[in-house]
Write a protein that holds these residues in place. Sequence first.
Motif, PDB file in Angstrom:
ATOM      1  N   ILE A 150      44.847  65.969 -27.662  1.00 43.62           N
ATOM      2  CA  ILE A 150      46.069  66.379 -28.357  1.00 43.62           C
ATOM      3  C   ILE A 150      46.334  65.379 -29.471  1.00 43.62           C
ATOM      4  N   SER A 151      46.377  65.866 -30.708  1.00 42.84           N
ATOM      5  CA  SER A 151      46.518  64.939 -31.836  1.00 42.84           C
ATOM      6  C   SER A 151      47.574  65.398 -32.837  1.00 42.84           C
ATOM      7  N   LYS A 152      48.258  66.500 -32.545  1.00 44.28           N
ATOM      8  CA  LYS A 152      49.346  66.955 -33.415  1.00 44.28           C
ATOM      9  C   LYS A 152      50.464  67.473 -32.526  1.00 44.28           C
ATOM     10  N   TYR A 153      51.676  67.418 -33.041  1.00 39.22           N
ATOM     11  CA  TYR A 153      52.842  67.704 -32.194  1.00 39.22           C
ATOM     12  C   TYR A 153      53.830  68.600 -32.924  1.00 39.22           C
ATOM     13  N   PRO A 154      54.386  69.611 -32.214  1.00 43.04           N
ATOM     14  CA  PRO A 154      54.045  69.998 -30.841  1.00 43.04           C
ATOM     15  C   PRO A 154      52.787  70.871 -30.794  1.00 43.04           C
ATOM     16  N   THR A 155      52.051  70.788 -29.704  1.00 46.43           N
ATOM     17  CA  THR A 155      50.864  71.607 -29.460  1.00 46.43           C
ATOM     18  C   THR A 155      51.107  72.439 -28.200  1.00 46.43           C
ATOM     19  N   LEU A 156      50.756  73.715 -28.257  1.00 51.38           N
ATOM     20  CA  LEU A 156      50.886  74.605 -27.099  1.00 51.38           C
ATOM     21  C   LEU A 156      49.491  75.008 -26.623  1.00 51.38           C
ATOM     22  N   LYS A 157      49.140  74.601 -25.427  1.00 48.09           N
ATOM     23  CA  LYS A 157      47.829  74.877 -24.844  1.00 48.09           C
ATOM     24  C   LYS A 157      47.976  75.790 -23.636  1.00 48.09           C
ATOM     25  N   LEU A 158      47.000  76.657 -23.463  1.00 47.35           N
ATOM     26  CA  LEU A 158      46.972  77.562 -22.317  1.00 47.35           C
ATOM     27  C   LEU A 158      45.917  77.096 -21.323  1.00 47.35           C
ATOM     28  N   PHE A 159      46.289  77.037 -20.046  1.00 56.45           N
ATOM     29  CA  PHE A 159      45.351  76.689 -18.973  1.00 56.45           C
ATOM     30  C   PHE A 159      45.222  77.885 -18.031  1.00 56.45           C
ATOM     31  N   ARG A 160      43.991  78.142 -17.589  1.00 53.25           N
ATOM     32  CA  ARG A 160      43.740  79.173 -16.570  1.00 53.25           C
ATOM     33  C   ARG A 160      42.896  78.558 -15.466  1.00 53.25           C
ATOM     34  N   ASN A 161      43.333  78.718 -14.247  1.00 58.84           N
ATOM     35  CA  ASN A 161      42.591  78.181 -13.105  1.00 58.84           C
ATOM     36  C   ASN A 161      42.268  76.695 -13.307  1.00 58.84           C
ATOM     37  N   GLY A 162      43.214  75.969 -13.913  1.00 55.57           N
ATOM     38  CA  GLY A 162      43.021  74.546 -14.119  1.00 55.57           C
ATOM     39  C   GLY A 162      42.153  74.183 -15.312  1.00 55.57           C
ATOM     40  N   MET A 163      41.684  75.194 -16.062  1.00 55.17           N
ATOM     41  CA  MET A 163      40.813  74.937 -17.205  1.00 55.17           C
ATOM     42  C   MET A 163      41.569  75.192 -18.507  1.00 55.17           C
ATOM     43  N   MET A 164      41.435  74.258 -19.460  1.00 56.95           N
ATOM     44  CA  MET A 164      42.086  74.435 -20.747  1.00 56.95           C
ATOM     45  C   MET A 164      41.290  75.421 -21.593  1.00 56.95           C
ATOM     46  N   MET A 165      41.982  76.415 -22.143  1.00 54.92           N
ATOM     47  CA  MET A 165      41.326  77.390 -22.995  1.00 54.92           C
ATOM     48  C   MET A 165      41.051  76.786 -24.381  1.00 54.92           C
ATOM     49  N   LYS A 166      39.968  77.228 -25.004  1.00 58.72           N
ATOM     50  CA  LYS A 166      39.584  76.693 -26.316  1.00 58.72           C
ATOM     51  C   LYS A 166      40.641  77.008 -27.372  1.00 58.72           C
ATOM     52  N   ARG A 167      41.218  78.196 -27.282  1.00 60.77           N
ATOM     53  CA  ARG A 167      42.159  78.632 -28.312  1.00 60.77           C
ATOM     54  C   ARG A 167      43.585  78.259 -27.922  1.00 60.77           C
ATOM     55  N   GLU A 168      44.201  77.422 -28.724  1.00 63.52           N
ATOM     56  CA  GLU A 168      45.594  77.083 -28.463  1.00 63.52           C
ATOM     57  C   GLU A 168      46.494  78.144 -29.081  1.00 63.52           C
ATOM     58  N   TYR A 169      47.762  78.133 -28.698  1.00 60.43           N
ATOM     59  CA  TYR A 169      48.713  79.104 -29.251  1.00 60.43           C
ATOM     60  C   TYR A 169      49.086  78.703 -30.663  1.00 60.43           C
ATOM     61  N   ARG A 170      48.843  79.619 -31.612  1.00 60.62           N
ATOM     62  CA  ARG A 170      49.177  79.340 -33.006  1.00 60.62           C
ATOM     63  C   ARG A 170      50.091  80.413 -33.589  1.00 60.62           C
ATOM     64  N   GLY A 171      50.709  81.193 -32.714  1.00 64.46           N
ATOM     65  CA  GLY A 171      51.577  82.266 -33.174  1.00 64.46           C
ATOM     66  C   GLY A 171      52.938  81.752 -33.619  1.00 64.46           C
ATOM     67  N   GLN A 172      53.801  82.692 -33.927  1.00 65.85           N
ATOM     68  CA  GLN A 172      55.159  82.350 -34.363  1.00 65.85           C
ATOM     69  C   GLN A 172      55.890  81.601 -33.251  1.00 65.85           C
ATOM     70  N   ARG A 173      56.650  80.608 -33.621  1.00 64.33           N
ATOM     71  CA  ARG A 173      57.335  79.785 -32.616  1.00 64.33           C
ATOM     72  C   ARG A 173      58.744  80.310 -32.410  1.00 64.33           C
ATOM     73  N   SER A 174      58.766  81.456 -31.733  1.00 60.08           N
ATOM     74  CA  SER A 174      60.033  82.086 -31.383  1.00 60.08           C
ATOM     75  C   SER A 174      59.949  82.514 -29.925  1.00 60.08           C
ATOM     76  N   VAL A 175      61.105  82.761 -29.322  1.00 57.16           N
ATOM     77  CA  VAL A 175      61.140  83.177 -27.921  1.00 57.16           C
ATOM     78  C   VAL A 175      60.358  84.464 -27.737  1.00 57.16           C
ATOM     79  N   THR A 176      60.596  85.446 -28.606  1.00 60.04           N
ATOM     80  CA  THR A 176      59.930  86.743 -28.495  1.00 60.04           C
ATOM     81  C   THR A 176      58.420  86.615 -28.608  1.00 60.04           C
ATOM     82  N   ALA A 177      57.962  85.847 -29.605  1.00 58.71           N
ATOM     83  CA  ALA A 177      56.519  85.719 -29.837  1.00 58.71           C
ATOM     84  C   ALA A 177      55.821  85.005 -28.683  1.00 58.71           C
ATOM     85  N   ILE A 178      56.427  83.948 -28.167  1.00 61.65           N
ATOM     86  CA  ILE A 178      55.810  83.215 -27.053  1.00 61.65           C
ATOM     87  C   ILE A 178      55.792  84.077 -25.796  1.00 61.65           C
TER      88      ILE A 178
END
Length: 349
Positions: free
Chosen positions: A47-75
């Motif tokens: 993690i080198s930029k802030y804020p960063t949103l990462k998705l984990f599945r089954n304890g594994m970090m997914m390659k693609r981080e969340y880069r969508g709109q930073r709104s309640v609806t979008a998240i």
Amino acid sequence: CRFSQMLHPIFEEASNVIKEEYPDKNQVVFARVDCDQHSDIAQRYRISKYPTLKLFRNGMMMKREYRGQRSVTAIADYIRQQKSNPIREVQDLEEISSLDRSRRHIIGYFEQKDSDNYRTFERVANILHDDCVFLSAFGAISKAERFSGDNVIYKPPGENAPDMVYLGSLTNFDLIYAWTQDKCVPLVREITFENGEELTEEGLPFLILFHMKDDLESLEKFQQEVARQLISEKGTINFLHADCDKFRHPLLHIQKTPADCPVIAIDSFRHMYVFPDFSDLSIPGKLKQFVLDLHSGKLHREFHHGPDPTDVAPGQPIQDLASSPPESSFQKLAPSEHRYTLLREKDEL
């Protein structure tokens, strides 16, 4: 970080929305990490930029981080999308014959859906559904393909490409995940403007073949030599190919133009280093030595001070080049302790 403070209430409200839809706490977990207090976690996941949103599945970090709109609806919509079933159920085996053969497909044939075999298959599909299309068939529909029990196959791209059968345990997640990842994620990937930042976030230097889009012969040679010479380096460097026309700017960094393609280069995120000659690709061990020279620091040393003494013939003077190699083309995208300030300035604009 002002942008982290701005996102915090949005992130918290999105978590409340999702909690109402998925009340079971084991289905979706929202968490936040203070990277000043927990720098070890930030380093572990690059993690080198802030804020960063990462998705984990089954304890594994997914390659693609969340880069969508930073709104309640979008998240919230993003989480709903992630919760959707990544596997399409086949109702008739005739559907298999009409698949888009330009894509990679993983197909599971199971006696029943309520089984350990299928649950493991589901876990794998949840992680790799961006890289492969996953399908399944059950019961009587799948019977013709279950000659020796439940069965998983890989259909590679190409009309005449033969299927590959998974021969390991269907309940061993690590085995089937490793097999599926190997089939779904090519050894040599294409870098584009869309996925460039994502690839840099993996934190590995690039070995790139720059070639004209219709020059498939050079790409095939590069793929063969990477598989032959560099399979053991898979975890230390990313193997990529790029369109010379689209990536004219990186070529300029190494004083090349599309007319010079095919060209092989390493981008270490500090500097770029050029492979001497594409025709040397077929010399046994030449490409591997190029990569090993990056890891040992030899490429960087030779740009500054000329050949190492051990590489100079007796009596031949050692040349002091007193110059620096070309700068990295992807330096601003690459993980670094300063990267977040660049992105913050961009967000402010």
